[in-house]
Write an enzyme that holds these catalytic residues in place. Structure first.
Site, PDB file in Angstrom:
ATOM      1  N   HIS A  77       3.721  12.592  -2.216  1.00  0.00           N
ATOM      2  CA  HIS A  77       4.086  11.183  -2.152  1.00  0.00           C
ATOM      3  C   HIS A  77       2.829  10.320  -2.229  1.00  0.00           C
ATOM      4  CE1 HIS A  77       5.144   7.386  -0.044  1.00  0.00           C
ATOM      5  NE2 HIS A  77       6.127   7.460  -0.907  1.00  0.00           N
ATOM      6  N   HIS A  78       1.830  10.691  -1.460  1.00  0.00           N
ATOM      7  CA  HIS A  78       0.543  10.022  -1.587  1.00  0.00           C
ATOM      8  C   HIS A  78      -0.586  10.986  -1.236  1.00  0.00           C
ATOM      9  CE1 HIS A  78       0.541   9.006   2.889  1.00  0.00           C
ATOM     10  NE2 HIS A  78      -0.672   9.450   2.697  1.00  0.00           N
ATOM     11  N   GLN A 155      -6.071  14.219   2.370  1.00  0.00           N
ATOM     12  CA  GLN A 155      -4.749  14.178   3.019  1.00  0.00           C
ATOM     13  C   GLN A 155      -3.674  14.105   1.939  1.00  0.00           C
ATOM     14  OE1 GLN A 155      -2.988  10.421   4.597  1.00  0.00           O
ATOM     15  NE2 GLN A 155      -3.032  11.447   6.568  1.00  0.00           N
ATOM     16  N   HIS A 157       0.513  13.760   1.501  1.00  0.00           N
ATOM     17  CA  HIS A 157       1.810  13.518   2.136  1.00  0.00           C
ATOM     18  C   HIS A 157       2.875  14.243   1.317  1.00  0.00           C
ATOM     19  CE1 HIS A 157       5.118  10.264   3.065  1.00  0.00           C
ATOM     20  NE2 HIS A 157       5.452  11.459   3.481  1.00  0.00           N
ATOM     21  N   HIS A 224      -2.282  -1.933   3.899  1.00  0.00           N
ATOM     22  CA  HIS A 224      -1.516  -0.943   4.658  1.00  0.00           C
ATOM     23  C   HIS A 224      -0.814  -1.598   5.837  1.00  0.00           C
ATOM     24  CE1 HIS A 224      -0.428   2.761   6.719  1.00  0.00           C
ATOM     25  NE2 HIS A 224      -1.059   2.335   7.808  1.00  0.00           N
ATOM     26  N   HIS A 226       3.010  -0.546   8.308  1.00  0.00           N
ATOM     27  CA  HIS A 226       4.117   0.405   8.390  1.00  0.00           C
ATOM     28  C   HIS A 226       5.344  -0.316   7.842  1.00  0.00           C
ATOM     29  CE1 HIS A 226       1.620   2.673  11.618  1.00  0.00           C
ATOM     30  NE2 HIS A 226       1.052   2.637  10.427  1.00  0.00           N
ATOM     31  N   MET A 295       0.800  -1.559  11.743  1.00  0.00           N
ATOM     32  CA  MET A 295      -0.614  -1.741  11.451  1.00  0.00           C
ATOM     33  C   MET A 295      -0.721  -2.899  10.480  1.00  0.00           C
ATOM     34  SD  MET A 295      -2.549   1.832  11.016  1.00  0.00           S
ATOM     35  CE  MET A 295      -2.729   2.967  12.375  1.00  0.00           C
TER      36      MET A 295
HETATM   37 CU    CU Z   1       3.167   8.928   1.411  1.00  0.00          CU
HETATM   38 CU    CU Z   2      -0.859   3.022   9.723  1.00  0.00          CU
END
Ligand code: CU
Ligand code: CU
Length: 344
Positions: A77-78, A155, A157, A224, A226, A295
């Site tokens: 996804h990312h 990272q 996702h 960014h 949420h 955030m």
């Molecule tokens: Cu993602």
């Molecule tokens: Cu966050």
């Protein structure tokens, strides 16, 4: 634990050797390509964030000049690439879901991408259906030797659980050079603390003044939040005039996008960011790392010529209800509508 440590040491040494070897095999100013991929992981459940580290060869400086994603959009996804002083764990792979509740993963250790308290910055972000970002010509992120970035942490996702026996090696090919570049990339993160009242539209706002005698050339930004974020915008303020650096809907892929203006930011300029948040919750929402929290982040990617990037890495304010632009006596001509409305 000891086993895991052995494992990671071995892997790191191997990677250092490869890194050194590959670069020596090339002419000093040629661009190398380093595959930084997940070590055939098996996402055993959906909505999993996995991290894997590499130790950068600490005897040399390298400049990362490009990022070539190697991921299929059905899988990842990312992806985020972090530059760390120390990685979040000594493991080969760990669960680094920002939103993961602690202890909910019995397959992997749960930790942040970079170790708490160590240098931590996002230097690349990839998400599906988003345009590719190249660093401008001659610009690079300095890593290794005398850089605060000693490790890179990838990272990924994973949205969906994998079938038994199927593994994944999504990742990024890093384009790098050992040639000394005189344009060093950096990232400044603007954000707020604070809280969002129930059933309300709240503005989370921050400002800070550049107090280092450097000329900053912005070239990309990323936002960014949420789930409550509607618009995130960032500005440069000079002599009471606000110039938009970038504005995005944070529900769109959270990648780095080109800035609105690449006009330089100078000593004495003020940077400002606002997140417009809509809450239909009947409770207060606080800033925090989980899905229950929010955030408000605006990342500004820039380069400086002939010197290190800003020593300031963050521009954080206390946010609502303590801080608002409108109560800040040093601010005039606040572009209230421009900061909160999307143009399309
Ligand atoms: Cu993602
Ligand atoms: Cu966050």
């Amino acid at each position: 634990m000891i086993e895991a440590f052995h494992m990671v040491s071995l892997v790191s040494i191997l990677l250092v050797v490869i890194f050194v070897h590959t670069s020596q095999a090339l002419i000093e100013n040629a661009v190398g390509r380093f595959p930084f991929l997940m070590p055939n992981v098996h996402p055993y459940r959906s909505e999993l964030y996995l991290c894997t580290p590499i130790r950068v060869d600490y005897s040399n400086n390298y400049f990362i000049v490009g990022f070539e994603p190697n991921a299929t959009m059905n899988t990842a996804h990312h992806m985020l690439l972090y530059g760390c002083g120390e990685p979040g764990t000594v493991n080969h792979v760990w669960n680094c879901g920002e939103m993961a509740a602690r202890g909910e993963d019995d397959t992997h250790e749960v930790a942040s991408p970079c170790a708490q308290g160590s240098h931590s910055q996002i230097i690349y972000a990839w998400a599906r259906d988003a345009p590719k970002l190249e660093l401008p010509e001659g610009v690079g992120f300095k890593v290794g030797k005398d850089s605060p970035i000693q490790y890179l942490v990838l990272q990924v996702h994973y949205m969906h659980k994998f079938q038994d026996g199927i593994t994944d090696d999504s990742g990024i090919f890093l384009h790098y050079t050992k040639q000394l570049l005189n344009k060093q990339a950096g990232v400044l993160l603007l954000g707020t603390a604070g809280m969002i009242p129930p059933y309300s539209v709240e503005h989370m706002e921050t400002t800070c003044t550049i107090d280092e005698p450097k000329v900053i050339h912005p070239f990309a930004f990323r936002v960014h939040t949420h789930s409550l974020g509607k618009v995130v915008s960032g500005f440069r303020i000079r002599d009471g005039k606000w110039t938009l650096l970038g504005k995005r809907d944070p529900m769109k892929p959270q990648m780095f996008y080109p800035v609105n203006t690449t006009e330089p930011i100078m000593f004495g300029d003020t940077l400002a960011a606002r997140c417009t948040m809509h809450s239909n919750r009947k409770r207060l929402t606080f800033i925090g790392a989980t899905n229950e929290d929010e955030m408000c982040n605006f990342y500004l990617m820039y380069y400086v010529e002939n010197g290190d990037p800003l020593s300031r890495k963050y521009c954080f304010g206390s946010g609502p209800p303590k801080y608002y632009w409108r109560n800040d006596e040093s601010l005039q001509n606040i572009p209230d509508e421009e900061a909160s409305q999307l143009d399309d």
